[in-house]
Design a protein around this motif. Structure first.
Motif, mmCIF file in Angstrom:
data_model
loop_
_atom_site.group_PDB
_atom_site.id
_atom_site.type_symbol
_atom_site.label_atom_id
_atom_site.label_comp_id
_atom_site.label_asym_id
_atom_site.label_seq_id
_atom_site.Cartn_x
_atom_site.Cartn_y
_atom_site.Cartn_z
ATOM 1 N N UNK A 34 -38.181 4.607 4.387
ATOM 2 C CA UNK A 34 -39.056 3.758 5.204
ATOM 3 C C UNK A 34 -40.275 3.267 4.423
ATOM 4 N N UNK A 35 -40.776 4.058 3.499
ATOM 5 C CA UNK A 35 -41.975 3.673 2.761
ATOM 6 C C UNK A 35 -41.708 3.326 1.301
ATOM 7 N N UNK A 36 -40.447 3.246 0.898
ATOM 8 C CA UNK A 36 -40.127 2.825 -0.468
ATOM 9 C C UNK A 36 -40.534 1.371 -0.657
ATOM 10 N N UNK A 37 -40.984 1.040 -1.841
ATOM 11 C CA UNK A 37 -41.478 -0.310 -2.107
ATOM 12 C C UNK A 37 -40.408 -1.256 -2.616
ATOM 13 N N UNK A 38 -39.412 -0.732 -3.316
ATOM 14 C CA UNK A 38 -38.474 -1.612 -3.997
ATOM 15 C C UNK A 38 -37.066 -1.593 -3.441
ATOM 16 N N UNK A 39 -36.371 -2.680 -3.702
ATOM 17 C CA UNK A 39 -34.948 -2.798 -3.396
ATOM 18 C C UNK A 39 -34.184 -2.484 -4.675
ATOM 19 N N UNK A 40 -33.243 -1.561 -4.596
ATOM 20 C CA UNK A 40 -32.439 -1.235 -5.773
ATOM 21 C C UNK A 40 -31.486 -2.386 -6.080
ATOM 22 N N UNK A 41 -31.551 -2.861 -7.313
ATOM 23 C CA UNK A 41 -30.633 -3.904 -7.777
ATOM 24 C C UNK A 41 -29.434 -3.239 -8.426
ATOM 25 N N UNK A 42 -28.262 -3.820 -8.195
ATOM 26 C CA UNK A 42 -27.014 -3.241 -8.680
ATOM 27 C C UNK A 42 -26.388 -4.108 -9.765
ATOM 28 N N UNK A 43 -25.703 -3.454 -10.672
ATOM 29 C CA UNK A 43 -24.999 -4.153 -11.754
ATOM 30 C C UNK A 43 -23.767 -4.823 -11.164
#
Length: 160
Positions: A34-43
């Motif tokens: 809920x409080x994470x700042x980033x979106x994980x980008x995937x290969x």
């Protein structure tokens, strides 16, 4: 207990530019917590994996493009802490910038800072995308800057 406030929200358009990307990001378009700042980008690779030699840089497609509705936001690409700390795979230029008017596929330049070959697999989380406000200054060209306590002292100037 006091609940921390959530960050400011702004709509960002996201397009899948590779057919397989939709499946890679299914259910994963929100930050991890809920409080994470980033979106994980995937290969989003054309092969099952890519091998990255020590010191080698490789350009990795994400399969997505983005467009913030607010012109004052830009996307910033950061290394994933675990991948960087444990495996030595980091964003090559330190931080990548996605300008608000860039609508092409997000590509991440990864650098293997370890002493061993690393393998990045299709679909693996490899970087983070964080949107941050940007300020475009109105330049005031002057003959000389005002004096400050620090002045022009650079690296190591403070002795700390």
């Amino acid at each position: 207990m006091h609940q921390p406030s959530l960050s400011v929200s702004s709509r960002v358009r996201l397009a899948f530019v590779r057919p397989e990307a939709r499946e890679l990001y299914a259910g994963a378009l929100q930050p991890a917590t809920r409080l994470s700042a980033g979106l994980d980008l995937r290969a989003c690779l054309d092969a099952p994996e890519v091998r990255i030699a020590p010191g080698e840089r490789v350009c990795v497609p994400t399969g997505i493009s983005v467009q913030p509705e607010c012109a004052g936001l830009a996307g910033f690409l950061y290394s994933r802490s675990g991948l960087g700390a444990r495996e030595g795979l980091t964003v090559a230029q330190g931080v990548g910038l996605i300008d608000p008017d860039y609508t092409g596929e997000i590509l991440v330049m990864l650098l293997n800072t370890s002493g061993e070959e690393r393998v990045l697999r299709h679909g693996e989380r490899m970087a983070q995308l964080v949107f941050q406000p940007v300020v475009r200054p109105d330049w005031d060209v002057v003959e000389r800057l005002e004096d400050t306590e620090r002045g022009s002292g650079g690296f190591g100037h403070t002795g700390r």
